[in-house]
Design a protein around this motif. Sequence first.
Motif, PDB file in Angstrom:
ATOM      1  N   ARG A 189    -108.179  90.931  97.468  1.00 14.46           N
ATOM      2  CA  ARG A 189    -108.502  89.574  97.723  1.00 14.46           C
ATOM      3  C   ARG A 189    -109.803  89.486  96.827  1.00 14.46           C
ATOM      4  O   ARG A 189    -110.480  89.787  96.754  1.00 14.46           O
ATOM      5  CB  ARG A 189    -109.019  89.028  99.057  1.00 14.46           C
ATOM      6  CG  ARG A 189    -109.434  87.290  99.174  1.00 14.46           C
ATOM      7  CD  ARG A 189    -109.032  86.839 100.166  1.00 14.46           C
ATOM      8  NE  ARG A 189    -109.820  87.583 101.374  1.00 14.46           N
ATOM      9  CZ  ARG A 189    -110.023  87.278 102.617  1.00 14.46           C
ATOM     10  NH1 ARG A 189    -109.075  86.307 103.204  1.00 14.46           N
ATOM     11  NH2 ARG A 189    -110.328  88.029 103.589  1.00 14.46           N
ATOM     12  N   LEU A 190    -109.739  88.173  95.539  1.00 13.20           N
ATOM     13  CA  LEU A 190    -110.740  87.921  94.776  1.00 13.20           C
ATOM     14  C   LEU A 190    -110.678  86.699  94.266  1.00 13.20           C
ATOM     15  O   LEU A 190    -109.628  85.728  94.469  1.00 13.20           O
ATOM     16  CB  LEU A 190    -110.612  88.971  93.443  1.00 13.20           C
ATOM     17  CG  LEU A 190    -109.374  88.977  92.852  1.00 13.20           C
ATOM     18  CD1 LEU A 190    -109.538  87.835  91.490  1.00 13.20           C
ATOM     19  CD2 LEU A 190    -109.002  89.945  92.264  1.00 13.20           C
ATOM     20  N   THR A 191    -112.084  85.940  93.871  1.00 12.20           N
ATOM     21  CA  THR A 191    -111.822  84.692  93.244  1.00 12.20           C
ATOM     22  C   THR A 191    -112.716  84.782  91.922  1.00 12.20           C
ATOM     23  O   THR A 191    -113.781  85.399  91.834  1.00 12.20           O
ATOM     24  CB  THR A 191    -112.645  83.770  94.373  1.00 12.20           C
ATOM     25  OG1 THR A 191    -112.167  83.930  95.473  1.00 12.20           O
ATOM     26  CG2 THR A 191    -112.958  82.505  93.968  1.00 12.20           C
ATOM     27  N   ALA A 192    -112.213  84.179  90.978  1.00 10.48           N
ATOM     28  CA  ALA A 192    -112.673  84.183  89.812  1.00 10.48           C
ATOM     29  C   ALA A 192    -113.164  82.588  89.464  1.00 10.48           C
ATOM     30  O   ALA A 192    -112.511  81.690  89.560  1.00 10.48           O
ATOM     31  CB  ALA A 192    -111.886  84.529  88.525  1.00 10.48           C
ATOM     32  N   THR A 193    -114.447  82.421  89.181  1.00 13.14           N
ATOM     33  CA  THR A 193    -114.953  81.106  88.878  1.00 13.14           C
ATOM     34  C   THR A 193    -115.809  80.943  87.631  1.00 13.14           C
ATOM     35  O   THR A 193    -116.369  81.689  87.244  1.00 13.14           O
ATOM     36  CB  THR A 193    -115.996  80.826  89.992  1.00 13.14           C
ATOM     37  OG1 THR A 193    -115.333  81.001  91.341  1.00 13.14           O
ATOM     38  CG2 THR A 193    -116.331  79.469  90.003  1.00 13.14           C
ATOM     39  N   ARG A 194    -115.565  79.878  87.006  1.00 12.81           N
ATOM     40  CA  ARG A 194    -116.391  79.453  85.724  1.00 12.81           C
ATOM     41  C   ARG A 194    -116.574  77.962  85.817  1.00 12.81           C
ATOM     42  O   ARG A 194    -115.505  77.315  85.589  1.00 12.81           O
ATOM     43  CB  ARG A 194    -115.845  79.770  84.530  1.00 12.81           C
ATOM     44  CG  ARG A 194    -116.722  79.619  83.305  1.00 12.81           C
ATOM     45  CD  ARG A 194    -116.201  80.051  81.770  1.00 12.81           C
ATOM     46  NE  ARG A 194    -115.060  79.549  81.403  1.00 12.81           N
ATOM     47  CZ  ARG A 194    -114.514  79.808  80.251  1.00 12.81           C
ATOM     48  NH1 ARG A 194    -114.997  80.679  79.673  1.00 12.81           N
ATOM     49  NH2 ARG A 194    -113.526  78.801  79.849  1.00 12.81           N
ATOM     50  N   GLY A 195    -117.760  77.411  86.158  1.00 14.17           N
ATOM     51  CA  GLY A 195    -118.023  76.001  86.227  1.00 14.17           C
ATOM     52  C   GLY A 195    -117.018  75.336  87.323  1.00 14.17           C
ATOM     53  O   GLY A 195    -116.991  75.941  88.423  1.00 14.17           O
ATOM     54  N   GLU A 196    -116.190  74.491  87.125  1.00 12.15           N
ATOM     55  CA  GLU A 196    -115.416  73.850  88.032  1.00 12.15           C
ATOM     56  C   GLU A 196    -114.008  74.533  88.228  1.00 12.15           C
ATOM     57  O   GLU A 196    -113.151  74.426  88.980  1.00 12.15           O
ATOM     58  CB  GLU A 196    -115.052  72.446  87.655  1.00 12.15           C
ATOM     59  CG  GLU A 196    -116.293  71.571  87.930  1.00 12.15           C
ATOM     60  CD  GLU A 196    -116.067  70.116  87.591  1.00 12.15           C
ATOM     61  OE1 GLU A 196    -115.066  69.706  86.846  1.00 12.15           O
ATOM     62  OE2 GLU A 196    -116.480  69.062  88.339  1.00 12.15           O
ATOM     63  N   ALA A 197    -113.777  75.270  87.156  1.00 12.08           N
ATOM     64  CA  ALA A 197    -112.452  76.083  87.390  1.00 12.08           C
ATOM     65  C   ALA A 197    -112.475  77.395  88.033  1.00 12.08           C
ATOM     66  O   ALA A 197    -113.595  78.014  88.227  1.00 12.08           O
ATOM     67  CB  ALA A 197    -112.149  76.733  85.949  1.00 12.08           C
ATOM     68  N   LYS A 198    -111.757  77.457  88.975  1.00  7.09           N
ATOM     69  CA  LYS A 198    -111.423  78.535  90.125  1.00  7.09           C
ATOM     70  C   LYS A 198    -110.059  79.111  90.062  1.00  7.09           C
ATOM     71  O   LYS A 198    -109.036  78.409  90.398  1.00  7.09           O
ATOM     72  CB  LYS A 198    -111.897  78.063  91.343  1.00  7.09           C
ATOM     73  CG  LYS A 198    -112.092  79.222  92.487  1.00  7.09           C
ATOM     74  CD  LYS A 198    -112.686  78.606  93.897  1.00  7.09           C
ATOM     75  CE  LYS A 198    -114.081  78.291  93.488  1.00  7.09           C
ATOM     76  NZ  LYS A 198    -114.783  77.857  94.839  1.00  7.09           N
ATOM     77  N   VAL A 199    -109.973  80.441  90.101  1.00  8.29           N
ATOM     78  CA  VAL A 199    -108.588  81.099  90.398  1.00  8.29           C
ATOM     79  C   VAL A 199    -108.789  82.011  91.711  1.00  8.29           C
ATOM     80  O   VAL A 199    -109.643  82.976  91.657  1.00  8.29           O
ATOM     81  CB  VAL A 199    -107.907  81.786  89.328  1.00  8.29           C
ATOM     82  CG1 VAL A 199    -106.802  82.443  89.694  1.00  8.29           C
ATOM     83  CG2 VAL A 199    -108.085  81.090  87.944  1.00  8.29           C
ATOM     84  N   ARG A 200    -108.021  81.642  92.818  1.00  9.03           N
ATOM     85  CA  ARG A 200    -108.129  82.593  94.044  1.00  9.03           C
ATOM     86  C   ARG A 200    -106.877  83.315  94.009  1.00  9.03           C
ATOM     87  O   ARG A 200    -105.842  82.727  94.000  1.00  9.03           O
ATOM     88  CB  ARG A 200    -108.267  81.713  95.083  1.00  9.03           C
ATOM     89  CG  ARG A 200    -109.584  81.042  95.189  1.00  9.03           C
ATOM     90  CD  ARG A 200    -109.811  80.333  96.522  1.00  9.03           C
ATOM     91  NE  ARG A 200    -111.049  79.604  96.708  1.00  9.03           N
ATOM     92  CZ  ARG A 200    -111.738  78.795  97.525  1.00  9.03           C
ATOM     93  NH1 ARG A 200    -110.909  78.510  98.538  1.00  9.03           N
ATOM     94  NH2 ARG A 200    -112.761  78.371  97.532  1.00  9.03           N
ATOM     95  N   LEU A 201    -106.949  84.867  94.326  1.00 10.74           N
ATOM     96  CA  LEU A 201    -105.726  85.569  94.710  1.00 10.74           C
ATOM     97  C   LEU A 201    -105.846  86.356  95.757  1.00 10.74           C
ATOM     98  O   LEU A 201    -106.665  87.013  95.805  1.00 10.74           O
ATOM     99  CB  LEU A 201    -105.698  86.325  93.315  1.00 10.74           C
ATOM    100  CG  LEU A 201    -104.548  87.437  93.013  1.00 10.74           C
ATOM    101  CD1 LEU A 201    -103.286  86.466  92.935  1.00 10.74           C
ATOM    102  CD2 LEU A 201    -104.859  88.280  91.752  1.00 10.74           C
ATOM    103  N   ILE A 202    -104.953  86.475  96.514  1.00  9.73           N
ATOM    104  CA  ILE A 202    -104.514  87.484  97.473  1.00  9.73           C
ATOM    105  C   ILE A 202    -103.325  88.232  97.193  1.00  9.73           C
ATOM    106  O   ILE A 202    -102.168  87.827  96.676  1.00  9.73           O
ATOM    107  CB  ILE A 202    -104.171  86.855  98.691  1.00  9.73           C
ATOM    108  CG1 ILE A 202    -105.376  86.342  99.357  1.00  9.73           C
ATOM    109  CG2 ILE A 202    -103.539  87.930  99.976  1.00  9.73           C
ATOM    110  CD1 ILE A 202    -104.969  85.536 100.786  1.00  9.73           C
TER     111      ILE A 202
END
Length: 212
Positions: A189-202
Amino acid sequence: MRASAFLAPVLATLLLAGCVSQPTRAPQVLVDEARAQAQDQVRANLRDWSLSGRIAVSNGKQGGSGRIDWQQSNDRFTVSLSAPVTRQSWRLSGDDRGARLEGIEGGPRASDDVEAMLVQTTGWNIPVRALADWVRGVGADADRYGPAQIVYGAGDRPVRLVQAGWTIDYAEWQVEPAEPASTPVLPARLTATRGEAKVRLIVDTWSPGETP
């Protein structure tokens, strides 16, 4: 159909909570630097793999989620996303030279800049090529993205990776087998964030290929 139109906007209820850098210790965690680097290298050497799981994306104003299936062979990738509720799907395939996006309104699109194409056609900022490394818990190509800064925690594995303006937080890793395995332990499980952009992955299932 615009891809963001069919990705189900259920972020509030979704159950989602390259290069090897010198290890950085997380607070109050004793890190075996040699073991951390060795594990990084094993994951970096894993160039052929596939995963299945759940993804959620948001841009500060809109959010959506769905299923993801990702196949990677060196720099060649095929990423399929689907929203079970709407029964819509799209498919992204390509390599370092370019990519093709199918399943969108107006017919397939192709571009040598896959990330820009995704923003233009879907509204989502998804760093696909770098994410292929980050999803394994290693830094992406330093020549292209700059150096990666990695913070290590329990098990001498990354808890945070910062590169190219993105921050990737690793909330969970696969359970380490009781007996030594031929394949590395990978993020769950991880979350990638840059500013308002967010990608969450399980990641529900990893299918790693052979490591050199």
